[in-house]
Design an enzyme around this catalytic site. Structure first.
Site, short mmCIF file in Angstrom:
data_model
loop_
_atom_site.label_atom_id
_atom_site.label_comp_id
_atom_site.label_asym_id
_atom_site.label_seq_id
_atom_site.Cartn_x
_atom_site.Cartn_y
_atom_site.Cartn_z
N ASP A 1 0.71 -1.36 -0.04
CA ASP A 1 0.09 -0.27 0.32
C ASP A 1 0.88 1.18 0.11
O ASP A 1 1.69 1.37 0.71
CB ASP A 1 -0.67 -0.30 1.21
N TRP B 1 5.58 -9.97 0.64
CA TRP B 1 5.48 -9.63 2.20
C TRP B 1 6.21 -9.57 3.05
O TRP B 1 5.91 -10.76 3.37
CB TRP B 1 3.45 -9.20 2.03
N PHE C 1 1.65 -1.23 9.68
CA PHE C 1 1.09 -1.05 8.51
C PHE C 1 0.58 0.04 8.52
O PHE C 1 0.65 0.96 8.85
CB PHE C 1 -0.75 -1.12 9.62
N SER C 2 -0.60 0.22 7.35
CA SER C 2 -0.68 1.49 6.71
C SER C 2 -1.55 2.04 7.76
O SER C 2 -2.07 1.75 8.70
CB SER C 2 -1.39 1.04 5.37
N GLU D 1 -10.49 -2.87 4.49
CA GLU D 1 -8.97 -2.62 4.09
C GLU D 1 -9.47 -0.53 4.28
O GLU D 1 -10.14 -0.59 3.10
CB GLU D 1 -8.17 -3.15 4.04
C1 FRU Z 1 -3.63 -4.35 2.78
C2 FRU Z 1 -3.00 -3.85 4.53
C3 FRU Z 1 -3.55 -3.84 5.23
C4 FRU Z 1 -2.50 -3.44 5.62
C5 FRU Z 1 -1.39 -3.47 5.17
C6 FRU Z 1 -0.44 -4.57 5.89
O1 FRU Z 1 -2.94 -4.38 1.19
O2 FRU Z 1 -3.92 -5.45 4.24
O3 FRU Z 1 -5.23 -3.11 5.56
O4 FRU Z 1 -2.36 -2.37 6.08
O5 FRU Z 1 -2.19 -4.10 3.76
O6 FRU Z 1 1.24 -4.14 5.01
#
Ligand code: FRU
Length: 701
Positions: A290, A314, A347-348, A454
């Site tokens: 993201d 990831w 996270f985001s 999300e």
């Molecule tokens: C969306 C997500 C978000 C989270 C992030 C983690 O792609 O799952 O909800 O914050 O990626 O990398």
């Protein structure tokens, strides 16, 4: 470069038992038809050793010989135990192969002495995916030599990875599994280079400063012949002594491959890699997902992003950081947010400029403030007084504790207050919750709206051609949006859910504080992968969003920002072509990086296909669709005409239909190297009014 600390590794090896020469004692190799003299209870283990994978199981590898213990008999939901006869501990190490689920106490191999479990081990898997490979593990049982013990394989777990595999249990003078290894070094260069191979097992590496772990991450550390190197910025630890630690197979050379330099790895080849996108943002190294914290401040656009600096997949979530003056040419800066601990990832989230210093974080200037999800704590904020170069955590974090993530901050111009839209799955629903705050620190829950997943975004846009009218847009990660009104507390939606974007597009966000008053969006082109490259995943091109009336009501349009036009050169144009089934080459328009604009009279049934190496774009007026890279999106002709704009980068294509009413992002297949073939176009029932093709330049030069 060999680290001076390699001597420390050798010193640790020297601590291992000297010159072991006794034969190993095989406790069990599970090569027989039955388990005897071991005893199985329950269903999970069946009557005898398995011969590899069982029905419904992924391929099992890593075991020795033909047989192994495999508790997948009847699938994941079966349970049971398998117990050895008493054995005498006669060597300092017990080595074995183990795989399957990682559920201590539920899926495990236990060593039991006098009725108490004194050692236990599990497989590596506790989430979907993973591998059925067995790996060596070792227990140091030197303190138990001479004692009688029983080995017990346990499967009490049902559901995903509710099984365990074991083979080749051996008593030995040497460990076969991983043992702690470490070396010390001075942080006297800017970067630590960490060699990676995609087929190497994942190791947990810790970097300790003055005895405290400062960085901890997972990495496929290569013990030789790395595919590429990731890097760790040592500048926060300048001139300190560091200890690098990892659990590695005894004698592994992996730590010895780590080196130091003042340059990032392969600095000379950076952005020149064969698969490197040339006008889409990618990270120097590692994984991105993201876009985060998109904000303009003091002459710079900031792009933060979900980032694994230490691998192609990831994981290890950090906030990477890049800045640009024009949204097109990006300069990568050091990582903005590091996880505080291994199990507290970043996270985001989003960022704003606190012009009125409502937060009090500013000192003689407007601070930048970001909000992100700390996976260990909740929604947290951080601020910067130096144009985003360094960030400080608000000591009162977390500012919101809830079951959710991905805070989107925005200022409400009318009140000067702040709002937050944040994904909320408390109570089992998928919703976006709204909070309000006077100062970005104290937040009050206001309301929720259901049906989104999300990464929310929330902003107000004027409706073009209708002076005085504006609407709010609320979107979720998959790009679906609703229109309505937002008063800072609740979102009052108009009927209907819509989407502009199709295909490889996810978790998009728009810039806060855009200096020209535009709403500029960047998304993650989820799914476009870069095998063989030292980086993975790309962003979509920045697009300006507008709301316009259409025959179906007001809709959001996305158009690549005008700044991209500056990359064009060598334009060629064709006018008034009647297409036929034969592919017509657009000679002179060959290139890897292309910007193609087409205006076509398609009537009600015309159809045409534009082909570029690695991708085909088909417009079908009969079906009213545009198709590319395996995705199809609805697109009606207007007045019998359709317009398309196609942006092709090395591994991606974006198609904008009807001036951005529909946008589609997809992967472009890899083609043979060499001189690219010219684009071709074919069709029936179509008159091309114009095709304009420009070559695009690289933003990395
Ligand atoms: C969306 C997500 C978000 C989270 C992030 C983690 O792609 O799952 O909800 O914050 O990626 O990398």
């Amino acid at each position: 470069m060999i680290p001076p600390g390699l001597h420390a590794v050798l010193a640790i090896l020297a601590l291992l038992p000297a010159a072991p020469d006794r034969d190993e004692i095989i406790v069990a190799d599970f090569e027989g038809e039955t388990y005897l003299p071991w005893v199985a209870e329950g269903e999970a283990f069946g009557v005898g050793p398995a011969r590899g994978a069982l029905p419904g199981q992924m391929g099992v590898s890593g075991f020795l010989g033909r047989g192994l213990v495999n508790s997948f008999v009847g699938g994941d939901d079966s349970t049971g135990t398998l117990t050895s006869p008493p054995i005498r501990v006669e060597r300092p190490f017990l080595n074995f192969l183990i795989g399957g689920g990682k559920y201590p106490g539920e899926n495990c191999l236990d060593l039991v002495v006098d009725g108490a479990t004194v050692r236990t081990a599990t497989g590596p898997n506790d989430r979907p995916g993973g591998s059925e490979r067995l790996d060596w593990a070792s227990w140091d049982v030197s303190a138990l030599v001479g004692k009688e013990a029983v080995l017990r394989v346990v499967d009490r777990r049902t559901g995903g990875w509710g099984h365990i595999t074991v083979d080749q249990i051996v008593q030995s003078d040497r460990p076969r599994g991983v043992v702690p290894a470490a070396f010390d070094l001075a942080a006297d260069a800017r970067y630590l280079h960490l060699p990676i191979r995609e087929d190497a097992p994942i190791r947990r590496v810790r970097v300790a400063v003055d005895g405290t772990v400062a960085r901890e991450f997972d990495i496929k550390l290569a013990a030789g012949q790395p595919a590429y190197s990731a890097f760790l910025d040592l500048s926060p630890f300048a001139s300190k002594r560091l200890r690098i630690e990892a659990d590695l197979p005894a004698g592994s050379g992996a730590l010895g491959e780590i080196s130091r330099s003042n340059e990032v790895p392969d600095a000379g080849g950076l952005y020149r890699e064969a698969g490197r996108p040339q006008f889409h943002f990618t990270s120097r190294r590692g994984w991105l997902n993201d876009p985060n914290g998109l904000v303009w401040h003091d002459g710079e656009y900031h792009l933060f992003y979900q980032h694994n600096p230490y691998g192609w997949d990831w994981g290890n979530m950090h906030w990477g950081h890049a800045v640009s003056k024009d949204l097109v040419r990006w300069a990568e800066l050091p990582i903005a947010l590091y996880p505080r601990r291994y199990d507290d990832w970043c996270f985001s989230g989003s960022a704003v400029v606190d012009d009125a210093n409502t937060s009090g974080f500013g000192e003689g200037g407007a601070p930048m403030v970001l909000a992100y999800t700390s996976t260990g704590r909740g929604e947290c904020i951080a601020f910067s007084r130096d144009r985003g170069r360094t960030w400080s955590e608000y000591p009162g974090n977390p500012v919101i504790r809830h079951q959710g993530r991905d805070p989107r901050l925005l200022r409400l111009p009318a009140s000067g207050k702040w709002a937050m839209a944040v994904y909320d799955e408390g109570g089992g629903g998928k919703a976006i919750a709204f909070y309000s705050s006077p100062d970005l620190k104290a937040w009050t829950y206001e309301s929720k709206i259901d049906g989104f997943y999300e990464c929310p975004d929330l902003f107000e846009l004027p409706v073009e051609g209708e002076p005085g009218r504006s609407l709010w847009v609320l979107s979720g990660a998959d790009g679906e949006y609703i229109l309505g009104r937002f008063d800072g507390r609740t979102f009052a939606p108009e009927p209907g859910r819509h989407r502009t974007w199709h295909g490889d597009f996810y978790a998009a966000q728009t810039f806060s504080n855009e200096p020209n008053g535009r709403r500029v969006q960047i998304g993650w082109a989820r799914g476009i992968a870069f095998p063989g490259m030292p980086f993975n995943q790309q962003m979509t091109v920045p697009c300006e969003l507008t709301l316009r009336p259409t025959g179906d009501g007001v809709r959001m349009f996305a158009r690549p920002v005008v700044e991209l036009d500056g990359l064009r050169s060598g334009g060629k144009a064709w006018r008034d072509l009647d297409l036929g089934p034969e592919a017509r080459p657009l000679d002179g328009a060959e290139g890897d990086l292309l910007d193609i604009r087409i205006a076509a009279e398609v009537g009600t049934a015309g159809k045409f296909t534009l082909r570029i190496p690695g991708a085909a774009i088909t417009y079908d007026a009969g079906r009213r669709t545009i198709a590319c890279a395996g995705f199809t999106a609805p697109l009606s002709p207007s007045g019998g005409t359709v317009t398309l704009r196609i942006l092709a980068d090395r591994r991606s294509v974006e198609v904008f239909g009807d001036n951005g009413r529909v946008a589609l992002s997809g992967a472009r297949a890899r083609t043979q190297g060499g001189r690219p073939e010219p684009p071709t176009i074919e069709g029936e029932g179509v008159r091309i009014r114009s095709i304009e093709v420009d070559k695009l330049g690289s933003t990395w030069k």
